[in-house]
Design a protein around this motif. Structure first.
Motif, PDB file in Angstrom:
ATOM      1  N   THR A 128      -9.884  -8.845  -8.623  1.00 15.18           N
ATOM      2  CA  THR A 128      -8.507  -9.006  -8.139  1.00 15.18           C
ATOM      3  C   THR A 128      -7.610  -7.893  -8.639  1.00 15.18           C
ATOM      4  OG1 THR A 128      -8.828 -11.408  -8.125  1.00 15.18           O
ATOM      5  CG2 THR A 128      -6.562 -10.607  -8.045  1.00 15.18           C
ATOM      6  N   PHE A 129      -7.731  -7.538  -9.916  1.00 13.87           N
ATOM      7  CA  PHE A 129      -6.880  -6.484 -10.471  1.00 13.87           C
ATOM      8  C   PHE A 129      -7.200  -5.118  -9.871  1.00 13.87           C
ATOM      9  CE2 PHE A 129      -6.415  -9.142 -14.562  1.00 13.87           C
ATOM     10  CZ  PHE A 129      -5.267  -9.727 -14.072  1.00 13.87           C
ATOM     11  N   LEU A 130      -8.465  -4.872  -9.529  1.00 14.56           N
ATOM     12  CA  LEU A 130      -8.873  -3.546  -9.056  1.00 14.56           C
ATOM     13  C   LEU A 130      -8.871  -3.426  -7.542  1.00 14.56           C
ATOM     14  CD1 LEU A 130     -11.882  -2.948 -11.488  1.00 14.56           C
ATOM     15  CD2 LEU A 130      -9.645  -1.840 -11.580  1.00 14.56           C
ATOM     16  N   ALA A 131      -8.715  -4.522  -6.814  1.00 15.61           N
ATOM     17  CA  ALA A 131      -8.823  -4.497  -5.352  1.00 15.61           C
ATOM     18  C   ALA A 131      -7.813  -3.538  -4.735  1.00 15.61           C
ATOM     19  CB  ALA A 131      -8.628  -5.900  -4.792  1.00 15.61           C
ATOM     20  N   GLY A 132      -8.308  -2.712  -3.814  1.00 15.88           N
ATOM     21  CA  GLY A 132      -7.436  -1.782  -3.104  1.00 15.88           C
ATOM     22  C   GLY A 132      -7.176  -2.190  -1.677  1.00 15.88           C
ATOM     23  N   ASP A 133      -7.605  -3.388  -1.299  1.00 12.23           N
ATOM     24  CA  ASP A 133      -7.337  -3.891   0.049  1.00 12.23           C
ATOM     25  C   ASP A 133      -7.225  -5.407   0.000  1.00 12.23           C
ATOM     26  OD1 ASP A 133     -10.103  -5.125   0.893  1.00 12.23           O
ATOM     27  OD2 ASP A 133     -10.566  -3.163   0.047  1.00 12.23           O
ATOM     28  N   ALA A 198       0.995   0.304   3.025  1.00 18.65           N
ATOM     29  CA  ALA A 198       2.267   0.779   2.475  1.00 18.65           C
ATOM     30  C   ALA A 198       2.968   1.730   3.426  1.00 18.65           C
ATOM     31  CB  ALA A 198       2.028   1.455   1.132  1.00 18.65           C
ATOM     32  N   VAL A 199       2.184   2.432   4.235  1.00 17.62           N
ATOM     33  CA  VAL A 199       2.754   3.372   5.216  1.00 17.62           C
ATOM     34  C   VAL A 199       3.044   2.671   6.544  1.00 17.62           C
ATOM     35  CG1 VAL A 199       2.344   5.496   6.512  1.00 17.62           C
ATOM     36  CG2 VAL A 199       1.563   5.313   4.136  1.00 17.62           C
ATOM     37  N   ARG A 200       2.099   1.871   7.013  1.00 17.83           N
ATOM     38  CA  ARG A 200       2.211   1.315   8.365  1.00 17.83           C
ATOM     39  C   ARG A 200       3.161   0.128   8.472  1.00 17.83           C
ATOM     40  NH1 ARG A 200      -4.030   1.400  10.709  1.00 17.83           N
ATOM     41  NH2 ARG A 200      -4.527   3.559  10.083  1.00 17.83           N
ATOM     42  N   LEU A 201       3.291  -0.671   7.416  1.00 19.87           N
ATOM     43  CA  LEU A 201       4.163  -1.844   7.507  1.00 19.87           C
ATOM     44  C   LEU A 201       5.614  -1.456   7.733  1.00 19.87           C
ATOM     45  CD1 LEU A 201       2.712  -4.215   4.729  1.00 19.87           C
ATOM     46  CD2 LEU A 201       2.584  -4.505   7.207  1.00 19.87           C
ATOM     47  N   ALA A 202       6.004  -0.299   7.237  1.00 16.42           N
ATOM     48  CA  ALA A 202       7.382   0.151   7.423  1.00 16.42           C
ATOM     49  C   ALA A 202       7.705   0.416   8.893  1.00 16.42           C
ATOM     50  CB  ALA A 202       7.627   1.420   6.602  1.00 16.42           C
ATOM     51  N   GLU A 203       6.671   0.610   9.716  1.00 20.32           N
ATOM     52  CA  GLU A 203       6.883   0.891  11.134  1.00 20.32           C
ATOM     53  C   GLU A 203       6.945  -0.374  11.985  1.00 20.32           C
ATOM     54  OE1 GLU A 203       3.530   3.281  12.001  1.00 20.32           O
ATOM     55  OE2 GLU A 203       4.113   4.951  10.674  1.00 20.32           O
ATOM     56  N   ALA A 527       6.032   0.600 -14.498  1.00 17.24           N
ATOM     57  CA  ALA A 527       7.114   0.211 -13.587  1.00 17.24           C
ATOM     58  C   ALA A 527       7.566   1.401 -12.740  1.00 17.24           C
ATOM     59  CB  ALA A 527       8.288  -0.347 -14.387  1.00 17.24           C
ATOM     60  N   ASP A 528       7.675   2.580 -13.349  1.00 21.24           N
ATOM     61  CA  ASP A 528       8.046   3.783 -12.591  1.00 21.24           C
ATOM     62  C   ASP A 528       7.034   4.072 -11.492  1.00 21.24           C
ATOM     63  OD1 ASP A 528      10.368   4.297 -14.039  1.00 21.24           O
ATOM     64  OD2 ASP A 528       9.324   5.512 -15.539  1.00 21.24           O
ATOM     65  N   GLU A 529       5.756   3.933 -11.816  1.00 16.75           N
ATOM     66  CA  GLU A 529       4.699   4.203 -10.841  1.00 16.75           C
ATOM     67  C   GLU A 529       4.750   3.200  -9.688  1.00 16.75           C
ATOM     68  OE1 GLU A 529       0.372   5.829 -11.690  1.00 16.75           O
ATOM     69  OE2 GLU A 529       0.431   3.643 -11.955  1.00 16.75           O
ATOM     70  N   LEU A 530       5.059   1.941 -10.004  1.00 18.22           N
ATOM     71  CA  LEU A 530       5.179   0.935  -8.949  1.00 18.22           C
ATOM     72  C   LEU A 530       6.318   1.260  -8.001  1.00 18.22           C
ATOM     73  CD1 LEU A 530       4.666  -2.405 -10.958  1.00 18.22           C
ATOM     74  CD2 LEU A 530       3.090  -1.398  -9.292  1.00 18.22           C
ATOM     75  N   LEU A 531       7.446   1.669  -8.548  1.00 14.19           N
ATOM     76  CA  LEU A 531       8.610   1.973  -7.704  1.00 14.19           C
ATOM     77  C   LEU A 531       8.422   3.261  -6.918  1.00 14.19           C
ATOM     78  CD1 LEU A 531      11.516   0.994 -10.134  1.00 14.19           C
ATOM     79  CD2 LEU A 531      10.835  -0.189  -8.046  1.00 14.19           C
ATOM     80  N   GLU A 532       7.727   4.214  -7.498  1.00 17.71           N
ATOM     81  CA  GLU A 532       7.540   5.500  -6.815  1.00 17.71           C
ATOM     82  C   GLU A 532       6.562   5.380  -5.653  1.00 17.71           C
ATOM     83  OE1 GLU A 532       6.593  10.174  -8.032  1.00 17.71           O
ATOM     84  OE2 GLU A 532       6.639   8.580  -9.549  1.00 17.71           O
ATOM     85  N   ARG A 533       5.520   4.578  -5.808  1.00 23.07           N
ATOM     86  CA  ARG A 533       4.544   4.279  -4.759  1.00 23.07           C
ATOM     87  C   ARG A 533       3.656   5.455  -4.375  1.00 23.07           C
ATOM     88  NH1 ARG A 533       7.001   3.037   0.163  1.00 23.07           N
ATOM     89  NH2 ARG A 533       5.300   1.694   0.843  1.00 23.07           N
ATOM     90  N   PRO A 535       2.220   8.020  -5.959  1.00 20.30           N
ATOM     91  CA  PRO A 535       0.972   8.313  -6.678  1.00 20.30           C
ATOM     92  C   PRO A 535      -0.190   7.431  -6.237  1.00 20.30           C
ATOM     93  CG  PRO A 535       2.820   8.268  -8.205  1.00 20.30           C
ATOM     94  CD  PRO A 535       3.336   7.772  -6.895  1.00 20.30           C
ATOM     95  N   TYR A 536       0.070   6.159  -6.018  1.00 20.01           N
ATOM     96  CA  TYR A 536      -0.978   5.233  -5.576  1.00 20.01           C
ATOM     97  C   TYR A 536      -1.453   5.613  -4.176  1.00 20.01           C
ATOM     98  CZ  TYR A 536      -3.308   0.709  -4.740  1.00 20.01           C
ATOM     99  OH  TYR A 536      -4.230  -0.274  -4.460  1.00 20.01           O
ATOM    100  N   ILE A 537      -0.514   5.823  -3.267  1.00 23.37           N
ATOM    101  CA  ILE A 537      -0.864   6.118  -1.872  1.00 23.37           C
ATOM    102  C   ILE A 537      -1.644   7.421  -1.780  1.00 23.37           C
ATOM    103  CG2 ILE A 537       0.076   6.607   0.410  1.00 23.37           C
ATOM    104  CD1 ILE A 537       2.458   4.808  -0.333  1.00 23.37           C
ATOM    105  N   GLU A 538      -1.171   8.451  -2.461  1.00 22.55           N
ATOM    106  CA  GLU A 538      -1.823   9.762  -2.385  1.00 22.55           C
ATOM    107  C   GLU A 538      -3.206   9.737  -3.016  1.00 22.55           C
ATOM    108  OE1 GLU A 538       0.940  12.348  -4.253  1.00 22.55           O
ATOM    109  OE2 GLU A 538       2.396  12.268  -2.608  1.00 22.55           O
ATOM    110  N   ALA A 539      -3.361   8.977  -4.111  1.00 20.37           N
ATOM    111  CA  ALA A 539      -4.673   8.914  -4.754  1.00 20.37           C
ATOM    112  C   ALA A 539      -5.696   8.234  -3.854  1.00 20.37           C
ATOM    113  CB  ALA A 539      -4.560   8.173  -6.089  1.00 20.37           C
ATOM    114  N   VAL A 540      -5.286   7.191  -3.136  1.00 21.71           N
ATOM    115  CA  VAL A 540      -6.216   6.449  -2.286  1.00 21.71           C
ATOM    116  C   VAL A 540      -6.517   7.210  -0.998  1.00 21.71           C
ATOM    117  CG1 VAL A 540      -6.532   4.344  -0.936  1.00 21.71           C
ATOM    118  CG2 VAL A 540      -5.525   4.225  -3.225  1.00 21.71           C
ATOM    119  N   LEU A 541      -5.491   7.750  -0.375  1.00 24.73           N
ATOM    120  CA  LEU A 541      -5.668   8.408   0.920  1.00 24.73           C
ATOM    121  C   LEU A 541      -6.020   9.874   0.795  1.00 24.73           C
ATOM    122  CD1 LEU A 541      -2.710   6.799   2.933  1.00 24.73           C
ATOM    123  CD2 LEU A 541      -5.087   6.031   2.706  1.00 24.73           C
TER     124      LEU A 541
END
Length: 543
Positions: A128-133, A198-203, A527-533, A535-541
């Motif tokens: 659960t903690f490591l899941a990326g989807d 994180a990218v598509r839901l905004a659309e 907390a900074d990393e969560l708000l910035e978003r 780093p997570y998106i770029e690392a995965v994609l």
């Protein structure tokens, strides 16, 4: 380094299979495998935390299939921190359970299935903690639930089966809602990968986004025991053995809080439902602590305090600022450790006195001073006495509420302060009844065997519990719900392994205070990393 990411999931699953093969024939080997594997998982988690803090999110695409086709595991600062704390806590609880089994001479009992089920539970938490989807997040929850059903009903007593039935019903309903939310998300966005979402839901149209967010929040609120979706918890947890209660109450509810943190920052930024979260936090704080005030059984007291203090975490998430999220992360880490320690202490009290009913115990501070210290330190920490980690987390949350300057935030600041005072009152009440006052008439003396007579489904009457003398600290045969078991008679001497495992968790909670600056620095960067978003998106994609 990326190859290390799946190991916190794979190692416990391999251990579970090995322990099933070993079974009751080799109980010592079974215990050794569990402790060794969880020690390795703790080392791996610490390595991932250091790497994620210094290098950013660490990503593993299993089978080298890129999103959205493959399974993605991600260890960023938040997930690696949660993984590390959960590994430390589950290791201590396992050592405690090993000590309990050795003290009770239970090598040949059906409880031998405890160790494989416990390893499966740990694997589910790590997944659960490591899941990326969302699909693997769902799978992680289901792995935890399967193991939970086994652990909740160990022993087969009527009370445990009733509690297990309630837990199963609530869990199955929430799982169906979760599966529906995953299907709706895929239908709307064409993916379940968190970074792509994180990218598509905004659309998507605002109505669709709100529906998906509300559905996911409902599921995670049930898992986290957020009021009013927490009615199942006080009746489910107190009936289980002490190690099971400790890990369920201390850790599993925080998995739900973690999911709320992740979805509200990565998938649905902007804090649109922040006011709803604040209202839920307010209700949890007030109702939970008032419920704790009204209880006389220690396990039920701690269960209601758990519901109340979930409100602190939801308070920080509802504020949604860097200070609010940082305070919530501090409090999650603090509460996992302290709440688990207190439930382990409750198990020691039950072992010493034969009950956790506060009206039937007393004099423990004089009889067993070490037990008094093991309770007092985490109890003061939970109440938020300075300079302990509970105070640090609450102070950050109160500062975030004041900085928000909203009416609802100010109400939460007042409610959080009142809840802290009432928590101190509840802990003082427990201390006075169980430790400070003299033992009441009818309390079990040293060398007393407590036996439950055969009863109907309504459960045993506490006043009908049979007592008979036996040498103190000796293993004897007694009857529990019509079944012959081997127990150790009540004694001033607590099993060393159980005591040291509890002491280790207490020391870990104090370490958060001693290492307050680096600890809050890590949670602040998370907390900074969560708000910035990004780093997570770029690392995965791979952008």
């Amino acid at each position: 380094m990326n190859a290390l990411v799946p190991l916190p999931v794979l190692l416990p699953l391999l251990a579970a299979g090995s322990e099933l093969v070993l079974g009751t024939r080799y109980p010592r080997a079974q215990r050794f495998v569990g402790v060794a594997v969880l020690t390795a998982v703790l080392g791996l988690s610490l390595t991932l935390l250091v790497a994620a803090d210094s290098r950013g999110p660490i990503v593993m695409h299993l089978g080298d299939f890129a999103p959205p086709l493959g399974i993605t595991l991600v260890a960023d600062r938040l997930s690696a921190l949660m993984l590390t704390v959960s590994a430390a806590v589950t290791l201590c609880v396992l050592v405690y359970s090993v000590g309990q089994g050795m003290a009770d001479r239970e090598e040949q009992s059906p409880l031998a299935v405890f160790h494989p089920a416990y390893m499966v539970l740990v694997a589910g938490v790590s997944c659960t903690f490591l899941a990326g989807d969302l699909v693997n997040l769902y799978v992680g929850f289901e792995i935890m639930l399967v193991a939970s059903f086994v652990l909740l009903t160990l022993g087969g007593t009527a009370a445990r089966l009733r509690a297990g039935a309630t837990y199963v019903l609530v869990s199955l309903v929430s799982s169906m809602v979760f599966f529906t939310a995953v299907a709706l998300t895929y239908a709307a966005a064409g993916t379940v990968n968190l970074a792509q979402l994180a990218v598509r839901l905004a659309e998507l149209p605002i109505g669709v986004r709100t529906l998906l967010e509300a559905t996911l929040l409902t599921v995670f609120a049930v898992k986290a025991a957020v009021f009013p979706l927490a009615a199942w918890l006080p009746d489910s947890y107190p009936t289980t053995p002490a190690p099971v209660t400790a890990v369920f109450a201390g850790l599993l509810t925080k998995v739900g809080v973690y999911c709320v943190l992740r979805t509200e920052t990565l998938l649905f930024p902007g804090n649109r439902l922040g006011d709803l979260l604040l209202v839920a936090a307010l209700a949890s704080l007030v109702v939970g602590v008032l419920g704790a005030v009204a209880q006389t059984d220690l396990k039920r007291v701690l269960s209601f305090v758990l519901i109340s203090h979930i409100g602190y975490m939801i308070f920080g998430i509802g504020i949604g600022t860097r200070a609010g999220l940082g305070g919530a992360i501090v409090y999650v880490v603090h509460h996992i450790t302290v709440q688990t320690a207190l439930f382990l202490v409750a198990g020691l009290i039950e072992r010493r006195t034969g009950t956790t009913e506060l009206t039937r115990v007393g004099g423990l501070a004089a009889a067993v001073p070490a037990l008094g210290a093991l309770f007092l330190l985490p109890a003061l920490n939970l109440a938020g006495i300075p300079p302990m980690s509970g105070f640090i987390g609450k102070l950050e949350l109160l500062r975030a509420g004041v900085a928000d300057a909203g009416v609802l935030a100010y109400v939460l600041v007042g409610a959080a302060s009142l809840t802290s005072l009432l928590t101190l009152y509840v802990m003082a009440k427990v201390w006075n009844l169980a430790f400070w006052r003299a033992a009441p008439a009818g309390a079990a003396e040293r060398g007393t065997v407590l036996e439950e007579p055969d009863t109907d489904d309504s459960g045993p009457d506490p006043d009908d519990v049979a007592r008979r003398p036996a040498p103190a600290g000796q293993a004897v045969t007694a009857t529990l719900s019509g079944r012959a078991i081997t127990v150790t008679t009540t004694t001033d001497r607590l099993p060393r392994t159980m005591t040291w495992a509890t002491a280790a968790l207490v020391l870990l909670s104090l370490a958060y205070t001693v290492l307050g600056d680096p600890f809050t620095a890590v949670t602040g960067r998370a907390a900074d990393e969560l708000l910035e978003r990004s780093p997570y998106i770029e690392a995965v994609l791979g952008q």
